[in-house]
Design an enzyme around this catalytic site. Structure first.
Site: not given
Ligand SMILES: [Zn+2]
Length: 917
Positions: A190, A324-327, A359-360, A363, A382
């Protein structure tokens, strides 16, 4: 849905008008970009004039792919080589062609594509001529004959590099306890970097199924979005085939390969939940595992929809550009956001892990199951995840009072949204760099704040049911803002767009001014808040919002609350004759600032500010400070007001006070500093004395955290020698026995010792950074290296940011911290100017953008001129309105210094004479 289509069509018609202008540069780019990037291409080079762009139906928009070809399923096989930092890829994409064409355009960048063939219903394969357009990050495939509408399979072979820029498919390294360096590979796609790992339709509304295979060394572990379907061996390599994903966007695909270890799974319903780390870090997983399980359960209940993936892995990656990244199913984190030691961490550090993990997880529904159609709607992902993280953490640990500390997030949004150069939450996005710039406080914090305001206005249950309706209606698909309003409006049975569009599609927010007169009662007026009054602010005077107002009137000791929607510029409310005080924005959920006429403010203060709720006190002082910065309240009145808070016990309220003191520290002259230090000691001292150094039985986490903050402020901003001596003693005790000191004050001890420290202390802290036992400890000592005063030591810190000594995920933040240190800011600015190219090349883009935020500390007229010159002559573009915002913020600081410097000096001098400390 109707609104989204009309907006998209509106965009297309603009692009259509521009088409004539666009075609020629695109063809030129195709030609110029061809040679270096396409070295591996086996097919003949096309002549630009032979590319018939009219073959591509629709408009050739430079940033949106044509829609006549839609990918349905990707079979991706990647073979990363961690030694050479390269990867080989094979891919088969199942496509639906809806209009005859002889060209396919998809996204790819930094990939060498060796072959592309198309297979239809007949056995004959069509070989493509491949042209790469690096500038537009696209790959053009032209075929010798027309491709008819129907189903096709595109086969691609390509090669790529595991880069060090922490985007796309990249390399991360770490040292084990024996000092041996290990390499792993991870992804960050992303917003628009999946195209760096495999050619694809890299736009969020081209959702497809992903079937991934990773081929690795036998000793390595591979993780992707789904369960492992099979594992086999081929020529001594391990072949890991993953199950099909749900239909999802390219930016959510993830691959992680390395010597990584997992916790045992913990089941939430049917979902196994595991945390992954590099070897040796498993003891830091229990806290993250607990909030991950609690929030996953919370969201399944709240959304009323089971978790959409099959399994959920949370992976800590040593090098990671964002938090962090919500894969979907394989969420990646920087280590500080997932791994923590419950015993030695501060409350703030634990809260950070809880927030990011919740948060993640939020998502997985908001973002992954239902995705915004395009990056202009990023807030749908977001802002919701930020709002939901609060709900989940608040439900998990009500005693943390998470909504009270949300005031800090709201305040961060206010500070950017008070600029002329702010933007609406939803804003047109075209180029990838502009999509990247959308990841800011306006999308996250302002978005979450207006959602909170809406939730409180329509009621939490109605809001939740509206959210459920929206998720069900758009599951596995994409949605726009209007789709959300439709669902919420349906359940709330009231017109939500009329209320909300002003908050989402307009920049800025209202300042509500309250005045009172004996004849007419209470008059409230709205106007756009602005820090700087000039032509532009006058032109925005006509902006209006629909403001949900909650007003509390106290009469003879009794309170009466009422709600109203302020839609006009001004409204008048009758008051009972015996009213004592009036509070606007009761509960503090509204996204607006309040300015009281002096009589109203006096009455409110005289009723006792301790009778206000935490968020109400928070808003009172925060609004007062903002109106002071804007020149709407006198400095003297603000500084007098701060004296009323010396017995304050809430950490959030204190955060506003301390922040305003540290801004004063940036704008005063060197010779006024002792007077400011005395002023700070006068304000903070009583609270430090009341709290003491040791937690009391039954004390809240918030109070423990406050103690740490106040001691830090008194020791640094207040430069208090008694506090500094005690800090040194306690730090000594802490080094002998970490349990001897409450963890919440340790960061302040470290910061104070750095503030007082010499070269010996510097080397000690650098060593502690190198050998830290937890990511939090590592971070604490790393940032202490920016808090020393001697220039020679700060020079060492700056040099380390580009020498490879410090991870590029942290280095730009460290530079920003030196910019924020008044003893190092000029040095740091000179360093940035000298090393700009190097930093631009070395640091992740996001980090570079944040680093530049440090310039707002350069609050002298001379430095401001220099900063402005640098950014203008170099034509530095950080995406969106980032540079404009930083420069305006700096202007506000310098303007305040020029406008109020003399008053401030006088006040501090008088204060010093009154109360020598
Ligand atoms: Zn986010």
């Amino acid at each position: 849905m109707s609104d989204s289509i009309s907006r998209r069509q509106a965009f297309k018609s603009v692009a259509k008008q521009a088409r004539f202008l666009l075609v020629l540069p695109v063809v030129q780019t195709l030609l110029s970009a061809f040679a270096p990037a396409c070295a591996a291409t086996t097919t003949a080079r096309p002549k630009g004039e032979e590319m018939n762009l009219d073959d591509i139906p629709g408009t050739l928009d430079p940033y949106r792919l044509p829609r006549h070809i839609v990918p349905n399923r990707y079979e991706i096989r990647l073979e990363p080589d961690l030694v050479t930092a390269t990867f080989a890829g094979k891919e088969t994409i199942a496509l639906t062609v809806t209009q005859a064409t002889s060209a396919i355009i998809l996204n790819a960048v930094d990939l060498a594509i060796a072959s592309a063939t198309l297979e239809g219903s007949s056995s004959k394969r069509l070989e493509a001529t491949i042209t790469l357009d690096d500038l537009m990050q696209r790959c053009h495939l032209t075929f010798p004959q027309s491709i008819t509408p129907g189903e096709w399979r595109l086969h691609l072979n390509f090669q790529g590099k595991l880069n060090d820029q922490l985007r796309g498919f990249y390399r991360s390294t770490y040292k084990d306890t024996a000092g041996v360096t290990h390499t792993m590979a991870a992804t960050q796609f992303e917003a628009t970097d999946a195209r760096r790992a495999f050619p694809c339709w890299d736009e969020p509304d081209f959702k497809a199924v992903f079937a991934t295979t990773l081929v690795t060394d036998p000793g390595l572990t591979a993780v992707s979005n789904t369960f492992i379907a099979s594992e086999s061996s081929e020529a001594g390599r391990k072949v890991v085939r993953f199950a099909d994903s749900i239909k999802m966007s390219t930016y959510l695909v993830a691959f992680i390969v390395g010597e990584i270890e997992a916790t045992a799974p913990r089941f939430v319903g049917k979902t196994p939940l595991r945390l992954w780390t590099v070897p040796g870090k498993q003891p830091l997983t229990p806290f993250g595992h607990e909030i991950a399980a609690a929030s996953l359960k919370f969201f399944e209940d709240y959304y009323g929809i089971p978790y959409p993936g099959g399994k959920l892995d949370l992976l800590a990656i040593p090098d990671f550009a964002s938090g962090a990244m919500e894969n979907l199913g394989a969420i990646t984190y920087r280590e500080t956001a997932l791994l923590v030691d419950r015993q030695s961490a501060t409350h703030g550090e634990l809260e950070r892990v809880a927030d990011v993990v919740a948060h993640e997880n939020a998502h997985m529904w908001f973002g992954d199951l239902v995705t915004m159609s395009w990056w202009n709607g990023l807030w749908l992902n977001e802002a919701f995840a930020t709002f939901m993280e609060m709900l989940a953490v608040d439900a998990w640990k009500p005693e943390w009072k998470r909504w009270d500390s949300f005031g800090i997030s709201r305040a961060a949004a206010f500070s950017v949204d008070g600029l002329h150069s702010t933007r609406p939450i939803e804003y047109p996005v075209q180029a990838p760099k502009d999509a990247d710039a959308m990841f800011d406080v306006l999308t996250y914090e302002k978005g979450a704040s207006v959602l909170r305001m809406l939730e409180q206005h329509i009621g939490p249950t109605v809001f939740r049911d509206g959210v459920r309706d929206y998720l069900r209606a758009h599951a596995y698909g994409n949605a726009d803002t209007n789709d959300l309003w439709v669902s919420l409006g349906k359940i709330a049975k009231q017109p939500v767009p009329e209320l909300m569009n002003g908050w989402i599609f307009q920049p800025g927010f209202p300042l509500v001014t309250a005045t009172v007169s004996p004849s007419s009662g209470l008059t409230i007026k709205q106007q756009r808040f602005s820090y700087l009054s000039d032509e532009e602010s006058r032109s925005s005077q006509d902006q209006r919002w629909q403001i949900p107002l909650q007003i509390r009137v106290t009469t003879s000791g009794k309170t009466n609350s009422s709600r109203m929607l302020l839609t006009e510029k001004e409204a008048t409310i009758p008051l009972p004759h015996d009213w004592e005080s009036i509070l606007l924005n009761e509960g503090g959920h509204g996204f607006y600032r309040v300015r009281y006429a002096s009589e109203l403010l006096d009455r409110l203060l005289n009723t006792g500010i301790d009778r206000l709720a935490v968020t109400e006190r928070f808003n009172l002082i925060n609004d007062a400070w903002a109106t002071t910065v804007a020149g709407l309240m006198s400095f003297t009145d603000y500084l007098d007001l701060t004296a009323r808070f010396t017995t304050e016990q809430d950490k959030n309220v204190w955060a506003v006070l301390l922040d305003s003191f540290s801004i004063l520290n940036r704008i005063i002259t060197e010779e006024d500093r002792p007077a400011l230090e005395a002023f700070v000691r006068g304000r903070v001292g009583p609270a430090v004395a009341a709290l003491g150094w040791v937690p009391r039985n039954g004390e809240s986490e918030g109070t423990k955290q406050l103690r740490g903050e106040l001691i830090g402020a008194q020791g640094k901003l207040g430069n208090d020698p008694a506090i500094q001596r005690r800090a040194a003693e306690l730090y000594g005790a802490y080094r002998l026995d970490a349990a001897a000191v409450d963890p919440n004050i340790v960061p302040s001890l470290v910061a104070i010792l750095a503030h007082m420290g010499d070269a010996t202390r510097y080397e000690e802290f650098h060593q502690r950074f190198r050998t830290a036992a937890t990511p939090q400890e590592e971070r604490r000592y790393l940032f202490s290296l920016a808090a020393f005063r001697p220039k020679a030591l700060l020079e060492r810190t700056l040099a380390r940011t580009i020498s490879g000594d410090i991870r590029t995920q942290d280095a730009p933040f460290l530079v920003s911290a030196v910019l924020g240190n008044i003893y190092g800011r000029e040095l740091a600015w000179a360093f940035v100017k000298t090393n700009w190219e190097k930093m631009d090349h070395l640091f992740p883009k996001q980090g570079l953008r944040r680093m530049c935020g440090g310039i707002v500390s350069l609050a002298t007229p001379e430095l401001e001129r220099d900063v402005r010159d640098f950014f203008t002559t170099r034509k530095i573009d950080l995406g969106g309105k980032t540079v404009e915002q930083y420069l305006e913020h700096l202007r506000i600081m310098v303007n305040m210094r020029e406008r109020d410097g003399i008053i401030l000096r006088q006040y501090l001098q008088d204060n010093r004479e009154k109360k020598p400390v």
